[in-house]
Write a protein that holds these residues in place. Sequence first.
Motif, short mmCIF file in Angstrom:
data_model
loop_
_atom_site.label_atom_id
_atom_site.label_comp_id
_atom_site.label_asym_id
_atom_site.label_seq_id
_atom_site.Cartn_x
_atom_site.Cartn_y
_atom_site.Cartn_z
N HIS A 154 0.80 -1.22 0.00
CA HIS A 154 0.00 0.00 0.00
C HIS A 154 0.83 1.27 0.00
CE1 HIS A 154 -3.79 -2.12 0.41
NE2 HIS A 154 -3.17 -2.94 1.24
N VAL A 155 1.99 1.23 0.66
CA VAL A 155 2.75 2.47 0.72
C VAL A 155 3.58 2.65 -0.55
CG1 VAL A 155 4.50 3.76 1.99
CG2 VAL A 155 2.82 2.41 3.25
N LEU A 156 4.39 1.67 -0.89
CA LEU A 156 5.29 1.84 -2.05
C LEU A 156 4.56 2.20 -3.34
CD1 LEU A 156 8.12 -0.81 -1.50
CD2 LEU A 156 8.23 1.66 -1.26
N PRO A 157 3.50 1.47 -3.72
CA PRO A 157 2.85 1.85 -4.99
C PRO A 157 2.33 3.28 -4.98
CG PRO A 157 2.03 -0.26 -4.20
CD PRO A 157 2.86 0.31 -3.11
N ASN A 158 1.94 3.76 -3.82
CA ASN A 158 1.36 5.09 -3.78
C ASN A 158 2.38 6.20 -3.59
OD1 ASN A 158 -1.61 4.76 -4.07
ND2 ASN A 158 -1.27 3.32 -2.40
N ILE A 159 3.64 5.85 -3.35
CA ILE A 159 4.66 6.90 -3.34
C ILE A 159 5.55 6.77 -4.57
CG2 ILE A 159 4.66 6.99 -0.82
CD1 ILE A 159 7.49 5.77 -0.97
N ALA A 160 5.23 5.83 -5.46
CA ALA A 160 6.11 5.57 -6.61
C ALA A 160 6.19 6.77 -7.54
CB ALA A 160 5.63 4.34 -7.37
N ALA A 161 5.07 7.48 -7.71
CA ALA A 161 5.06 8.58 -8.69
C ALA A 161 6.10 9.66 -8.38
CB ALA A 161 3.66 9.17 -8.80
N PRO A 162 6.10 10.25 -7.18
CA PRO A 162 7.12 11.27 -6.93
C PRO A 162 8.55 10.72 -7.01
CG PRO A 162 5.84 10.79 -4.94
CD PRO A 162 5.15 10.15 -6.08
N ILE A 163 8.75 9.46 -6.59
CA ILE A 163 10.09 8.89 -6.64
C ILE A 163 10.56 8.76 -8.10
CG2 ILE A 163 11.49 6.87 -6.05
CD1 ILE A 163 10.67 8.24 -3.57
N MET A 164 9.66 8.25 -8.95
CA MET A 164 10.02 8.09 -10.36
C MET A 164 10.36 9.42 -11.01
SD MET A 164 10.11 5.02 -11.35
CE MET A 164 10.02 5.22 -13.14
N VAL A 165 9.58 10.43 -10.68
CA VAL A 165 9.83 11.74 -11.27
C VAL A 165 11.17 12.28 -10.79
CG1 VAL A 165 9.02 14.11 -11.35
CG2 VAL A 165 7.39 12.25 -11.52
N LEU A 166 11.41 12.13 -9.50
CA LEU A 166 12.69 12.58 -8.96
C LEU A 166 13.84 11.85 -9.64
CD1 LEU A 166 13.45 14.54 -6.70
CD2 LEU A 166 13.73 12.59 -5.19
N LEU A 167 13.61 10.56 -9.88
CA LEU A 167 14.64 9.74 -10.53
C LEU A 167 15.01 10.32 -11.89
CD1 LEU A 167 16.18 7.07 -10.11
CD2 LEU A 167 14.35 5.92 -11.31
N THR A 168 14.02 10.64 -12.71
CA THR A 168 14.35 11.17 -14.04
C THR A 168 15.00 12.55 -13.94
OG1 THR A 168 12.13 12.05 -14.27
CG2 THR A 168 12.55 9.91 -15.25
N LEU A 169 14.54 13.34 -12.98
CA LEU A 169 15.18 14.65 -12.82
C LEU A 169 16.64 14.48 -12.45
CD1 LEU A 169 12.52 16.77 -10.90
CD2 LEU A 169 13.20 16.94 -13.29
N TRP A 170 16.91 13.47 -11.64
CA TRP A 170 18.27 13.34 -11.16
C TRP A 170 19.17 12.55 -12.08
CZ3 TRP A 170 18.46 13.62 -5.15
CH2 TRP A 170 18.06 14.91 -4.79
N VAL A 171 18.58 11.88 -13.06
CA VAL A 171 19.42 11.35 -14.13
C VAL A 171 20.16 12.52 -14.76
CG1 VAL A 171 19.36 10.39 -16.46
CG2 VAL A 171 18.03 9.33 -14.65
N ALA A 172 19.40 13.57 -15.02
CA ALA A 172 20.00 14.76 -15.59
C ALA A 172 21.06 15.35 -14.66
CB ALA A 172 18.90 15.79 -15.88
N SER A 173 20.71 15.46 -13.37
CA SER A 173 21.67 16.03 -12.42
C SER A 173 22.94 15.20 -12.34
CB SER A 173 21.05 16.11 -11.03
OG SER A 173 19.91 16.91 -11.07
N ALA A 174 22.78 13.87 -12.41
CA ALA A 174 23.95 13.00 -12.27
C ALA A 174 24.90 13.19 -13.45
CB ALA A 174 23.50 11.54 -12.17
#
Lengths: 289, 331
Positions: A199-219
Amino acid sequence: MSLAVPTVPVVRSPNFLQTLFTGNLAVTAAGVVIMIMVLVAIFAPFLAPMDPLTQSVFKINQYPSMEHWLGTDQFGRDVLSRLIFGSRNSLIVGLVSPVIAAVIGTILGVVAGYYGGIVDRLLTRLNDAMLSFPELLLAIMIASVLGGGFWNVVGVIAVAFIPGFARVARASTLSVVQEPYVEAAVAVGLSSPRIIIRHVLPNIAAPIMVLLTLWVASAIRLEASLSFLGLGTQPPAASWGNIIRDALSNIFGSPWPIIGAGLLITVVVLSFNVMGDALRDALDPETQS
Amino acid sequence: MAETLLRAEGLGKTFSSAGRLFGKSDPGVRAVDDVSFEIARGETLAVVGESGCGKSTLGRLLLRLIEPTSGTVHLDGVNVTELSRRDMRAVRANAQIIFQDPYGSLSPRRRVGEIVGEPFEVFEPSLNRTQRRDKVATLLEQVGLSSAIMDKFPRQFSGGQRQRIGIARAIALNPSFIVADEPVSALDVSVQAQIVNLLQDLQEERGFSYFFVAHDLAVVRHFADRVMVMYLGRVVEIGPKRAIYDTPHHPYTQALLSAAPQPDPHRKTQRIVLKGDVPSPRRIPPGCHFHTRCPLAQDICRVERPPLRSIGDAHQAACHFAVPNPIPLSS
């Protein structure tokens, strides 16, 4: 029981990829760019016209020509070939570091947010301490202790990104835990680990995924900065970052490495950011039909 | 009276915020204060009171979704307040909850079949997928939904349909006790009646007891066997539905009932309008919690807490001056 409840018409909900790409040219373009870059990195030895390390005193600082499409640098190396080979290091850092950071950061954040109490306080304070340093500074500090080198830099960038993921994961967890559906899961007797996974992970996945793509760029940017400072990819190996560094002292002799690498970083970072936005929309359950 | 299913004794909950580094320590919010009552098997006890009186908190204390600060709860003779977390999980099959918010109570990322089937995964793990789907299908039909909706997501349904899904989940394990936390107050009026009837039909079929939290007095009148009135964390009056509605003894109950809208526009009733607001639960008045607004308040009310006193057949009120209709309801 015969209560007439209108049955919902059977509509095949569009799958995730359809939602992601439908009707947005920028997203499609970004996806194509990322695909091409990944393929280029994989097939670099076949695509590069020359050996990226071969130097020649007779060919330094050349302008673009039929032989060297993007000219040569101050050692007479082919710029295009170096950019093609450099994409490998840059993309590995760009993909691997944020993924490592996302996994570790999410675990820490969810544990802190779900269990609260002393665990939360310890993790959050530690996190705050790390967040109080800019990522670049943090990365430089860790890299100067561990030493440079490519894989160290991958790890260093991952560590530098963990606090950001942990903070977002914790904040999202805190809001999800307040939701009645988590209380409902407790009420039907689910154990805490199961509640977190279901219940927790699926519902917090969206912000994490977005952060992930933003930080691909940062990396990619951070690797470029670290390489620029001499801590990242070590010469003579190429990454987009150290191509720029090497060329900087010779910017008037041959601007082509800087222009080429700079453009590539810009385009790739932009593509990942566009993908991040599209992912956020596609992952939002309320916007799906 | 039928056999007692649930007994709460001296139940209390104080929410305290974490101690601050500087400044005075916070006394906390006493949401539920020394509440005792019983529910018989198959009975519906409705709890009414205005927002913040602790009725929803009380419902969650009974299920230990919130840990009580004091008191005990016995369910089927078992003291659930002293069970370990693991043992408590085993009891949960027998005590379920229906939520107020049909939108928040279903995870947006789980399919209907997964939501309703989740209790079986915990309590009947030996079932295979097909068996579980069969059970879910039966449940969905029992709450008036089509079993074909199993692979849909909650967002594809209306509030009333979602509430039915929530009810199916709650009755899945055939519990003997259900906390219904304002199950219809978030729904359209036209749907409310359907859901209330569904809850009643299910109760008739399966014989469970409800702890029915509500603030709609008309729904309570239709639904409840007994009514419990709460004010600032305490029970002020409890008794059979008829006694509470016809001869309310506590001045707060009287005011509450007089504020309910009358369906008959020609019938004039006297509204008892209370002075002031509900005191902050952070600064609860001493003595009788209600004395700051009570038209009957005397000196004794400011110092001494009135105990629940029997004033009739299973009818109790917590007031020093409890008399039937001490304030004339019609002038």
